[in-house]
Write an enzyme that holds these catalytic residues in place. Structure first.
Site, PDB file in Angstrom:
ATOM      1  N   ARG A   1      35.700  -4.719 -97.428  1.00 35.84           N
ATOM      2  CA  ARG A   1      37.013  -5.203 -97.855  1.00 35.84           C
ATOM      3  C   ARG A   1      37.159  -6.664 -97.435  1.00 35.84           C
ATOM      4  O   ARG A   1      36.755  -7.028 -96.325  1.00 35.84           O
ATOM      5  CB  ARG A   1      38.136  -4.379 -97.199  1.00 35.84           C
ATOM      6  CG  ARG A   1      38.313  -2.994 -97.795  1.00 35.84           C
ATOM      7  CD  ARG A   1      38.910  -3.104 -99.188  1.00 35.84           C
ATOM      8  NE  ARG A   1      38.664  -1.893 -99.941  1.00 35.84           N
ATOM      9  CZ  ARG A   1      39.607  -1.164-100.518  1.00 35.84           C
ATOM     10  NH1 ARG A   1      40.861  -1.541-100.447  1.00 35.84           N
ATOM     11  NH2 ARG A   1      39.291  -0.096-101.200  1.00 35.84           N
TER      12      ARG A   1
ATOM     13  N   ASP B   1      31.028  -9.204-102.197  1.00 32.42           N
ATOM     14  CA  ASP B   1      31.495  -8.402-103.333  1.00 32.42           C
ATOM     15  C   ASP B   1      33.002  -8.231-103.249  1.00 32.42           C
ATOM     16  O   ASP B   1      33.634  -7.712-104.160  1.00 32.42           O
ATOM     17  CB  ASP B   1      30.794  -7.035-103.334  1.00 32.42           C
ATOM     18  CG  ASP B   1      31.090  -6.244-104.603  1.00 32.42           C
ATOM     19  OD1 ASP B   1      30.997  -6.847-105.693  1.00 32.42           O
ATOM     20  OD2 ASP B   1      31.425  -5.050-104.508  1.00 32.42           O
TER      21      ASP B   1
ATOM     22  N   GLU C   1      41.199 -11.685-103.680  1.00 35.37           N
ATOM     23  CA  GLU C   1      40.442 -11.372-104.907  1.00 35.37           C
ATOM     24  C   GLU C   1      41.321 -10.860-106.041  1.00 35.37           C
ATOM     25  O   GLU C   1      40.966 -11.015-107.216  1.00 35.37           O
ATOM     26  CB  GLU C   1      39.347 -10.337-104.593  1.00 35.37           C
ATOM     27  CG  GLU C   1      39.892  -8.956-104.225  1.00 35.37           C
ATOM     28  CD  GLU C   1      38.788  -7.963-103.847  1.00 35.37           C
ATOM     29  OE1 GLU C   1      37.948  -8.308-103.006  1.00 35.37           O
ATOM     30  OE2 GLU C   1      38.796  -6.848-104.396  1.00 35.37           O
TER      31      GLU C   1
ATOM     32  N   HIS D   1      33.856  -7.420-106.943  1.00 33.65           N
ATOM     33  CA  HIS D   1      34.149  -6.074-106.425  1.00 33.65           C
ATOM     34  C   HIS D   1      33.595  -4.990-107.369  1.00 33.65           C
ATOM     35  O   HIS D   1      34.322  -4.122-107.855  1.00 33.65           O
ATOM     36  CB  HIS D   1      35.667  -5.887-106.232  1.00 33.65           C
ATOM     37  CG  HIS D   1      35.986  -4.851-105.196  1.00 33.65           C
ATOM     38  ND1 HIS D   1      37.015  -4.987-104.296  1.00 33.65           N
ATOM     39  CD2 HIS D   1      35.416  -3.650-104.907  1.00 33.65           C
ATOM     40  CE1 HIS D   1      37.068  -3.923-103.517  1.00 33.65           C
ATOM     41  NE2 HIS D   1      36.095  -3.098-103.866  1.00 33.65           N
TER      42      HIS D   1
END
Ligand SMILES: NC(=O)c1ccc[n+]([C@@H]2O[C@H](COP(=O)([O-])OP(=O)(O)OC[C@H]3O[C@@H](n4cnc5c(N)ncnc54)[C@H](O)[C@@H]3O)[C@@H](O)[C@H]2O)c1
Length: 330
Positions: A236, A260, A265, A297
């Site tokens: 996260r 990622d 985000e 993500h």
């Protein structure tokens, strides 16, 4: 029997059709998030499944509305259920369920892929090739079997990543507040985060986000890492203090990063901003750095994970409608 699924993407349709046929249940779909304005669509259905980015909200009347329509459950085909006000849903008599693990391999393979890209300097070669520079000087790779991978958070995904890295020949060390004896054939636990950061050539983050893991990798943590070490985050965004990461990369305190997931985000990921000048956020700054890889993500986004999200969520709906119990209920 009829089930309605909200926020369905095209890539989920095949799995939904297969499940519906196998269970002889009508499953209808839409592409809308579940909110008070779209709740009425559930009228006439025996069960519903949602999957969304935005919160339903804490207005208890929306949960009561579902109960008044005769629904018994509210199922999210995601691990996180922070979009649902669980106490309000329960007070209305609804059973809330999630899909806690749809495919740990999906995210673990992403971490392995990004690690391999980092240690082979592929992002840097891509940069050179875009300039028609085919030289390889300065970009000698290191083999994974010569490196120590340090996993912080060796749970479902981190434990799977440990097995994959071990299979590739890496030395795997881990720091976790809980130790899993079944993983000791592939990894060695260290006692502190600091010890791991000092030893690892690749730091691989797989903690869940909680008050102890938020900001786990701050400026002091980054300073402990080797200058030629990489960091990979598929957990996260807020686990890393992004300002500190940007500063450490600029100062050459670490060699590179693959992210990622990154703080802020939600403003960008899974959206098309082609042709726009991005605001000068940390994400935009990181994207400019030649030794940083960003993916939006998508660690979870694989064939098997998507099928499992569909199957497990619909199985739970059916179980609850038929009066049974599921281990995924809150
Ligand atoms: N990139 C993606 O697409 C994607 C998809 C699914 C899950 N995730 C994320 O992956 C992460 C791991 O998921 P999981 O299912 O393996 O979770 P999990 O609960 O099985 O494992 C998390 C581990 O972290 C440990 N941990 C928690 N706080 C810690 C701390 N402060 N220090 C050290 N260890 C700590 C826990 O003890 C646990 O063993 C989560 O953050 C989840 O949100 C990302």
């Amino acid at each position: 029997m009829k089930i309605l699924m909200y926020s369905v993407r095209d890539d989920e349709q095949a799995a939904i059709k297969d499940w519906a046929q196998a269970h002889d249940v009508q499953v209808d779909t839409n592409d809308l998030e579940f909110h008070p304005e779209t709740a009425a669509l559930a009228k006439g259905y025996d069960g519903i499944v949602i999957q969304q980015r935005s919160a339903i909200g804490d207005d208890p009347s929306v949960y009561q509305q579902l109960a008044d329509m005769g629904l018994k459950q509210l199922t999210s085909r995601t691990a996180g259920v922070d979009t649902i006000d669980i106490p309000a849903a329960k007070a209305a008599g609804l059973t809330v369920t999630n899909v806690p693990a749809y495919s740990p391999n999906s995210v673990a393979e992403m971490a392995v892929t990004q690690t391999m890209r980092l240690i082979r300097n592929l992002e840097l070669f891509d940069g050179r090739l875009a300039q028609q520079n085919f030289q390889w000087n300065g970009l000698q790779a290191r083999e994974i079997r010569s490196l120590t991978v340090g996993i912080i958070g060796a749970g479902r995904i981190g434990g799977t990543a440990a097995r994959l890295f071990h299979g590739l020949g890496a030395k795997v060390i881990a720091y976790d507040v809980v130790r899993h004896p079944e993983l000791t054939d592939v990894l060695t636990y260290v006692d502190t985060k600091e010890e791991l950061l000092k030893q690892a050539d690749v730091v691989d983050l797989h903690v869940d986000l909680n008050p102890t893991s938020e900001g786990l990798i701050d400026a002091a943590a980054l300073k402990l890492m080797k200058r030629d070490a990489f960091i990979v985050n598929a957990s996260r965004g807020p686990v890393i203090v992004t300002d500190a990461l940007v500063a450490a990369l600029k100062a050459g305190e670490i060699a590179g990063a693959a992210l990622d997931t990154v703080e802020g985000e939600a403003a960008l990921f899974n959206q098309n901003h082609q042709g726009e000048v991005l605001a000068d956020t940390n994400v935009a700054q990181l994207m400019q750095m030649p030794n940083v890889m960003i993916t939006p993500h998508v660690g979870f986004y694989t064939n098997l994970a998507v099928k499992n999200m569909v199957d497990i969520s619909l199985d739970d709906v059916l179980t609850i409608i038929q009066g049974g119990q599921t281990e995924h209920a809150f």
